[in-house]
Write a protein that holds these residues in place. Structure first.
Motif, PDB file in Angstrom:
ATOM      1  N   TRP A  27       0.357  -1.499   0.046  1.00 26.74           N
ATOM      2  CA  TRP A  27       0.070   0.103   0.536  1.00 26.74           C
ATOM      3  C   TRP A  27       0.844   1.785  -0.069  1.00 26.74           C
ATOM      4  O   TRP A  27       0.545   2.155  -0.726  1.00 26.74           O
ATOM      5  N   PHE A  28       1.787   1.286   0.358  1.00 23.10           N
ATOM      6  CA  PHE A  28       3.001   2.453   0.374  1.00 23.10           C
ATOM      7  C   PHE A  28       3.070   3.032  -0.881  1.00 23.10           C
ATOM      8  O   PHE A  28       3.409   4.085  -1.349  1.00 23.10           O
ATOM      9  N   LEU A  29       3.482   1.544  -1.741  1.00 23.91           N
ATOM     10  CA  LEU A  29       3.545   1.816  -3.066  1.00 23.91           C
ATOM     11  C   LEU A  29       2.676   2.095  -3.944  1.00 23.91           C
ATOM     12  O   LEU A  29       3.202   2.809  -4.704  1.00 23.91           O
ATOM     13  N   VAL A  30       1.491   2.126  -3.667  1.00 17.83           N
ATOM     14  CA  VAL A  30       0.351   2.191  -4.100  1.00 17.83           C
ATOM     15  C   VAL A  30       0.198   3.728  -4.070  1.00 17.83           C
ATOM     16  O   VAL A  30       0.121   4.468  -4.778  1.00 17.83           O
ATOM     17  N   ALA A  31       0.027   4.362  -3.034  1.00 20.22           N
ATOM     18  CA  ALA A  31       0.328   5.562  -2.833  1.00 20.22           C
ATOM     19  C   ALA A  31       1.751   6.231  -3.282  1.00 20.22           C
ATOM     20  O   ALA A  31       1.529   7.753  -3.505  1.00 20.22           O
ATOM     21  N   SER A  32       2.515   5.561  -3.046  1.00 18.77           N
ATOM     22  CA  SER A  32       3.554   6.396  -3.910  1.00 18.77           C
ATOM     23  C   SER A  32       3.461   6.549  -5.651  1.00 18.77           C
ATOM     24  O   SER A  32       4.025   7.748  -5.990  1.00 18.77           O
ATOM     25  N   ALA A  33       3.027   4.970  -6.308  1.00 19.71           N
ATOM     26  CA  ALA A  33       2.565   5.713  -7.522  1.00 19.71           C
ATOM     27  C   ALA A  33       0.994   6.861  -7.606  1.00 19.71           C
ATOM     28  O   ALA A  33       1.899   7.417  -8.846  1.00 19.71           O
ATOM     29  N   PHE A  34      -0.036   6.598  -7.158  1.00 19.78           N
ATOM     30  CA  PHE A  34      -0.404   7.681  -6.953  1.00 19.78           C
ATOM     31  C   PHE A  34       0.415   9.453  -6.554  1.00 19.78           C
ATOM     32  O   PHE A  34      -0.240  10.464  -7.100  1.00 19.78           O
ATOM     33  N   TYR A  35       1.280   9.696  -5.603  1.00 24.99           N
ATOM     34  CA  TYR A  35       2.023  10.452  -5.200  1.00 24.99           C
ATOM     35  C   TYR A  35       2.758  10.894  -6.545  1.00 24.99           C
ATOM     36  O   TYR A  35       2.999  12.388  -6.345  1.00 24.99           O
ATOM     37  N   THR A  36       3.778  10.214  -6.990  1.00 28.25           N
ATOM     38  CA  THR A  36       4.174  10.064  -8.313  1.00 28.25           C
ATOM     39  C   THR A  36       3.801  10.952  -9.556  1.00 28.25           C
ATOM     40  O   THR A  36       4.079  12.216 -10.226  1.00 28.25           O
ATOM     41  N   CYS A  37       2.421  10.491  -9.761  1.00 22.75           N
ATOM     42  CA  CYS A  37       1.165  11.216 -10.716  1.00 22.75           C
ATOM     43  C   CYS A  37       1.076  12.446  -9.982  1.00 22.75           C
ATOM     44  O   CYS A  37       0.685  13.447 -11.464  1.00 22.75           O
ATOM     45  N   ILE A  38       0.989  13.426  -8.987  1.00 18.18           N
ATOM     46  CA  ILE A  38       0.739  14.284  -8.403  1.00 18.18           C
ATOM     47  C   ILE A  38       1.515  15.158  -9.307  1.00 18.18           C
ATOM     48  O   ILE A  38       1.547  16.352  -9.414  1.00 18.18           O
ATOM     49  N   LEU A  62       0.689  15.868  -0.082  1.00 16.09           N
ATOM     50  CA  LEU A  62       1.563  15.768   0.442  1.00 16.09           C
ATOM     51  C   LEU A  62       1.704  15.209   1.637  1.00 16.09           C
ATOM     52  O   LEU A  62       2.924  14.083   2.313  1.00 16.09           O
ATOM     53  N   ARG A  63       0.912  15.943   3.007  1.00 14.01           N
ATOM     54  CA  ARG A  63       0.150  15.865   4.069  1.00 14.01           C
ATOM     55  C   ARG A  63      -0.183  14.309   4.516  1.00 14.01           C
ATOM     56  O   ARG A  63       0.291  13.984   4.839  1.00 14.01           O
ATOM     57  N   TYR A  64      -1.238  13.982   3.371  1.00 10.91           N
ATOM     58  CA  TYR A  64      -1.223  12.960   3.073  1.00 10.91           C
ATOM     59  C   TYR A  64      -0.369  12.061   2.553  1.00 10.91           C
ATOM     60  O   TYR A  64      -0.211  10.579   3.431  1.00 10.91           O
ATOM     61  N   TYR A  65      -0.101  11.798   1.771  1.00 11.46           N
ATOM     62  CA  TYR A  65       1.410  11.228   1.427  1.00 11.46           C
ATOM     63  C   TYR A  65       2.159  10.609   2.694  1.00 11.46           C
ATOM     64  O   TYR A  65       2.431   9.346   3.250  1.00 11.46           O
ATOM     65  N   THR A  66       2.924  11.484   3.308  1.00 11.05           N
ATOM     66  CA  THR A  66       3.626  11.665   4.674  1.00 11.05           C
ATOM     67  C   THR A  66       2.450  10.849   5.432  1.00 11.05           C
ATOM     68  O   THR A  66       3.529   9.680   6.004  1.00 11.05           O
ATOM     69  N   LEU A  67       1.467  10.960   5.748  1.00  6.39           N
ATOM     70  CA  LEU A  67       0.713  10.389   7.003  1.00  6.39           C
ATOM     71  C   LEU A  67       0.570   8.809   6.579  1.00  6.39           C
ATOM     72  O   LEU A  67       0.814   8.152   7.665  1.00  6.39           O
ATOM     73  N   LEU A  68       0.166   9.039   5.753  1.00  2.00           N
ATOM     74  CA  LEU A  68       0.224   7.632   4.762  1.00  2.00           C
ATOM     75  C   LEU A  68       1.089   6.596   5.102  1.00  2.00           C
ATOM     76  O   LEU A  68       1.585   5.524   5.594  1.00  2.00           O
ATOM     77  N   ALA A  69       2.743   7.197   4.524  1.00  2.68           N
ATOM     78  CA  ALA A  69       3.686   6.532   5.126  1.00  2.68           C
ATOM     79  C   ALA A  69       4.090   6.195   5.519  1.00  2.68           C
ATOM     80  O   ALA A  69       4.373   4.996   6.828  1.00  2.68           O
ATOM     81  N   ARG A  70       4.101   6.876   7.349  1.00  2.00           N
ATOM     82  CA  ARG A  70       4.332   6.825   8.044  1.00  2.00           C
ATOM     83  C   ARG A  70       3.640   5.662   9.055  1.00  2.00           C
ATOM     84  O   ARG A  70       4.387   4.668   9.471  1.00  2.00           O
ATOM     85  N   SER A  71       1.888   5.608   8.723  1.00  4.18           N
ATOM     86  CA  SER A  71       0.859   4.633   9.341  1.00  4.18           C
ATOM     87  C   SER A  71       1.701   3.325   7.991  1.00  4.18           C
ATOM     88  O   SER A  71       1.746   2.806   9.565  1.00  4.18           O
ATOM     89  N   VAL A  72       1.914   2.802   7.173  1.00  3.77           N
ATOM     90  CA  VAL A  72       1.720   2.424   6.959  1.00  3.77           C
ATOM     91  C   VAL A  72       3.600   1.545   7.319  1.00  3.77           C
ATOM     92  O   VAL A  72       3.654   0.469   8.075  1.00  3.77           O
TER      93      VAL A  72
END
Length: 214
Positions: A101-112, A167-177
Protein backbone atom coordinates in the motif's frame (compact mmCIF):
# COMPACT_ATOMS: atom_id res chain seq x y z
CA UNK A 1 0.84 -0.27 46.98
CA UNK A 2 0.92 2.93 44.90
CA UNK A 3 0.19 2.71 41.19
CA UNK A 4 3.16 3.61 39.06
CA UNK A 5 2.43 4.97 35.55
CA UNK A 6 5.01 4.30 32.85
CA UNK A 7 4.29 5.94 29.45
CA UNK A 8 5.22 3.85 26.41
CA UNK A 9 5.70 4.81 22.77
CA UNK A 10 4.16 2.02 20.76
CA UNK A 11 5.56 2.62 17.28
CA UNK A 12 8.90 4.32 17.92
CA UNK A 13 9.96 3.21 21.35
CA UNK A 14 13.51 4.55 21.02
CA UNK A 15 12.24 7.91 19.71
CA UNK A 16 14.49 7.77 16.65
CA UNK A 17 14.22 11.02 14.73
CA UNK A 18 15.13 9.29 11.46
CA UNK A 19 12.01 7.11 11.69
CA UNK A 20 9.91 10.28 11.80
CA UNK A 21 11.72 12.34 9.16
CA UNK A 22 12.62 9.80 6.46
CA UNK A 23 9.05 9.08 5.18
CA UNK A 24 8.43 12.81 4.82
CA UNK A 25 11.86 13.32 3.27
CA UNK A 26 11.10 10.75 0.58
CA UNK A 27 7.87 12.58 -0.27
CA UNK A 28 9.75 15.89 -0.40
CA UNK A 29 12.33 14.46 -2.82
CA UNK A 30 9.58 13.13 -5.09
CA UNK A 31 7.93 16.56 -5.01
CA UNK A 32 11.10 18.41 -5.97
CA UNK A 33 12.36 15.99 -8.62
CA UNK A 34 8.93 15.28 -10.13
CA UNK A 35 7.93 18.89 -10.65
CA UNK A 36 11.30 20.21 -11.79
CA UNK A 37 12.24 17.38 -14.17
CA UNK A 38 8.82 17.07 -15.80
CA UNK A 39 8.59 20.85 -16.28
CA UNK A 40 12.12 20.93 -17.70
CA UNK A 41 11.30 18.07 -20.08
CA UNK A 42 8.34 19.94 -21.57
CA UNK A 43 10.18 23.25 -21.83
CA UNK A 44 13.36 21.74 -23.25
CA UNK A 45 11.41 20.15 -26.09
CA UNK A 46 9.86 23.52 -26.83
CA UNK A 47 13.18 25.38 -26.69
CA UNK A 48 14.90 22.92 -29.04
CA UNK A 49 11.97 22.84 -31.44
CA UNK A 50 11.73 19.05 -31.27
CA UNK A 51 8.13 19.23 -30.07
CA UNK A 52 7.07 20.52 -33.49
CA UNK A 53 8.94 17.67 -35.11
CA UNK A 54 7.14 15.16 -32.90
CA UNK A 55 3.78 16.66 -33.88
CA UNK A 56 4.59 16.03 -37.54
CA UNK A 57 4.89 12.29 -36.86
CA UNK A 58 1.87 9.93 -36.93
CA UNK A 59 1.96 9.77 -33.10
CA UNK A 60 -1.01 11.30 -31.28
CA UNK A 61 -0.55 13.97 -28.62
CA UNK A 62 -1.41 11.54 -25.81
CA UNK A 63 1.20 9.09 -27.12
CA UNK A 64 3.85 11.81 -27.04
CA UNK A 65 2.90 12.73 -23.50
CA UNK A 66 2.85 9.12 -22.30
CA UNK A 67 6.32 8.63 -23.78
CA UNK A 68 7.51 11.56 -21.67
CA UNK A 69 5.73 10.56 -18.46
CA UNK A 70 6.50 6.82 -18.23
CA UNK A 71 10.32 7.12 -18.02
CA UNK A 72 10.05 9.82 -15.35
CA UNK A 73 7.44 7.81 -13.42
CA UNK A 74 9.72 4.75 -13.53
CA UNK A 75 12.71 6.81 -12.38
CA UNK A 76 10.83 8.31 -9.42
CA UNK A 77 9.44 4.95 -8.31
CA UNK A 78 12.96 3.50 -8.49
CA UNK A 79 14.22 6.42 -6.38
CA UNK A 80 11.53 5.73 -3.79
CA UNK A 81 12.43 2.04 -3.61
CA UNK A 82 16.14 2.76 -3.33
CA UNK A 83 15.54 5.42 -0.69
CA UNK A 84 13.27 3.28 1.47
CA UNK A 85 15.52 0.21 1.34
CA UNK A 86 18.62 2.27 2.13
CA UNK A 87 16.70 3.76 5.06
CA UNK A 88 15.84 0.23 6.18
CA UNK A 89 19.48 -0.80 5.82
CA UNK A 90 21.12 2.14 7.58
CA UNK A 91 18.40 3.42 9.95
CA UNK A 92 16.49 0.15 10.52
CA UNK A 93 13.22 1.80 9.52
CA UNK A 94 10.59 -0.96 9.44
CA UNK A 95 8.93 -1.64 6.11
CA UNK A 96 5.59 -2.64 7.64
CA UNK A 97 3.43 -5.63 6.90
CA UNK A 98 1.43 -3.77 4.24
CA UNK A 99 4.32 -2.38 2.18
CA UNK A 100 2.34 -2.82 -1.04
CA UNK A 101 0.00 0.00 0.00
CA UNK A 102 2.98 2.28 0.46
CA UNK A 103 3.96 1.54 -3.15
CA UNK A 104 0.41 2.24 -4.35
CA UNK A 105 0.37 5.57 -2.50
CA UNK A 106 3.82 6.37 -3.91
CA UNK A 107 2.55 5.73 -7.44
CA UNK A 108 -0.39 8.09 -6.85
CA UNK A 109 1.82 10.80 -5.40
CA UNK A 110 4.36 10.42 -8.19
CA UNK A 111 1.56 11.12 -10.68
CA UNK A 112 0.63 14.20 -8.66
CA UNK A 113 4.16 15.61 -8.75
CA UNK A 114 4.58 14.84 -12.47
CA UNK A 115 1.21 16.43 -13.24
CA UNK A 116 2.18 19.55 -11.29
CA UNK A 117 5.43 19.70 -13.26
CA UNK A 118 3.65 19.37 -16.61
CA UNK A 119 1.24 22.13 -15.59
CA UNK A 120 4.20 24.30 -14.57
CA UNK A 121 5.83 23.60 -17.93
CA UNK A 122 2.75 24.78 -19.78
CA UNK A 123 2.54 27.99 -17.73
CA UNK A 124 6.20 29.01 -17.94
CA UNK A 125 8.21 30.09 -20.98
CA UNK A 126 11.69 28.92 -19.95
CA UNK A 127 13.36 26.37 -17.70
CA UNK A 128 14.77 29.11 -15.46
CA UNK A 129 11.31 30.59 -14.97
CA UNK A 130 9.94 27.14 -14.13
CA UNK A 131 12.69 26.59 -11.55
CA UNK A 132 11.96 29.91 -9.87
CA UNK A 133 8.19 29.37 -9.90
CA UNK A 134 8.58 25.88 -8.47
CA UNK A 135 9.94 27.35 -5.23
CA UNK A 136 6.57 29.03 -4.64
CA UNK A 137 4.90 25.61 -4.95
CA UNK A 138 7.34 23.07 -3.56
CA UNK A 139 8.59 24.89 -0.47
CA UNK A 140 5.08 25.65 0.94
CA UNK A 141 4.00 22.07 0.19
CA UNK A 142 6.98 20.65 2.09
CA UNK A 143 6.62 23.05 5.01
CA UNK A 144 2.89 22.40 5.37
CA UNK A 145 3.10 18.63 4.93
CA UNK A 146 4.07 17.88 8.53
CA UNK A 147 7.32 16.25 7.42
CA UNK A 148 9.35 19.09 8.97
CA UNK A 149 6.99 20.86 11.37
CA UNK A 150 4.46 18.70 13.29
CA UNK A 151 0.89 19.35 12.22
CA UNK A 152 -0.27 19.82 15.83
CA UNK A 153 2.16 22.71 16.41
CA UNK A 154 0.92 24.73 13.41
CA UNK A 155 -1.43 27.72 13.87
CA UNK A 156 -5.08 27.00 12.95
CA UNK A 157 -4.82 28.80 9.60
CA UNK A 158 -1.71 26.81 8.67
CA UNK A 159 -3.48 23.61 9.67
CA UNK A 160 -6.27 24.51 7.26
CA UNK A 161 -3.77 25.09 4.46
CA UNK A 162 -2.05 21.83 5.36
CA UNK A 163 -5.33 19.97 4.89
CA UNK A 164 -5.19 21.02 1.20
CA UNK A 165 -1.65 19.70 0.75
CA UNK A 166 -1.43 16.27 -0.95
CA UNK A 167 2.07 15.73 0.47
CA UNK A 168 0.58 15.79 3.97
CA UNK A 169 -1.62 12.79 3.19
CA UNK A 170 1.25 10.94 1.57
CA UNK A 171 3.43 11.56 4.62
CA UNK A 172 0.68 10.42 7.01
CA UNK A 173 0.09 7.28 4.96
CA UNK A 174 3.81 6.48 4.69
CA UNK A 175 4.31 6.78 8.44
CA UNK A 176 1.19 4.74 9.17
CA UNK A 177 2.18 1.89 6.85
CA UNK A 178 5.92 1.81 7.55
CA UNK A 179 5.95 2.46 11.29
CA UNK A 180 2.56 1.11 12.39
CA UNK A 181 1.93 -1.55 9.77
CA UNK A 182 -1.64 -0.32 9.27
CA UNK A 183 -3.76 -1.85 6.53
CA UNK A 184 -6.24 -0.67 3.96
CA UNK A 185 -9.04 -0.51 6.54
CA UNK A 186 -7.32 2.52 8.13
CA UNK A 187 -5.47 4.22 5.26
CA UNK A 188 -8.16 4.04 2.56
CA UNK A 189 -9.23 7.71 3.05
CA UNK A 190 -5.64 8.84 2.39
CA UNK A 191 -5.44 6.66 -0.72
CA UNK A 192 -8.69 8.07 -2.07
CA UNK A 193 -7.51 11.64 -1.46
CA UNK A 194 -4.22 10.98 -3.26
CA UNK A 195 -6.05 9.28 -6.14
CA UNK A 196 -8.43 12.24 -6.46
CA UNK A 197 -5.52 14.71 -6.51
CA UNK A 198 -3.72 12.60 -9.12
CA UNK A 199 -6.77 12.45 -11.41
CA UNK A 200 -7.54 16.17 -11.13
CA UNK A 201 -3.98 17.48 -11.47
CA UNK A 202 -2.97 15.04 -14.21
CA UNK A 203 -6.23 15.60 -16.10
CA UNK A 204 -5.97 19.38 -15.94
CA UNK A 205 -2.28 19.48 -16.92
CA UNK A 206 -2.74 17.03 -19.82
CA UNK A 207 -5.73 19.00 -21.10
CA UNK A 208 -3.73 22.23 -20.99
CA UNK A 209 -0.77 20.54 -22.68
CA UNK A 210 -2.97 19.28 -25.51
CA UNK A 211 -4.55 22.70 -26.03
CA UNK A 212 -1.12 24.32 -26.33
CA UNK A 213 -0.19 21.86 -29.05
CA UNK A 214 -3.46 22.15 -30.91
Amino acid sequence: SAIKIEPRFLYNGDLKASWYFVPGLIGSIVTLVGTLVSAATILRERDLGTMDQLLMTPAAVWEILVAKVIPLFTLLMADILIGIFLSHLFFQIPLGANFIWFLVASAFYTCISIGAGILLGTLCRSQRQAQLCSFFINIPMIQLSGSVVPFESMPPFMQFLSSLDPLRYYTLLARSVLLKGTGIDVIWPYLLILLAYAIVIMGFSINRFRRQLA
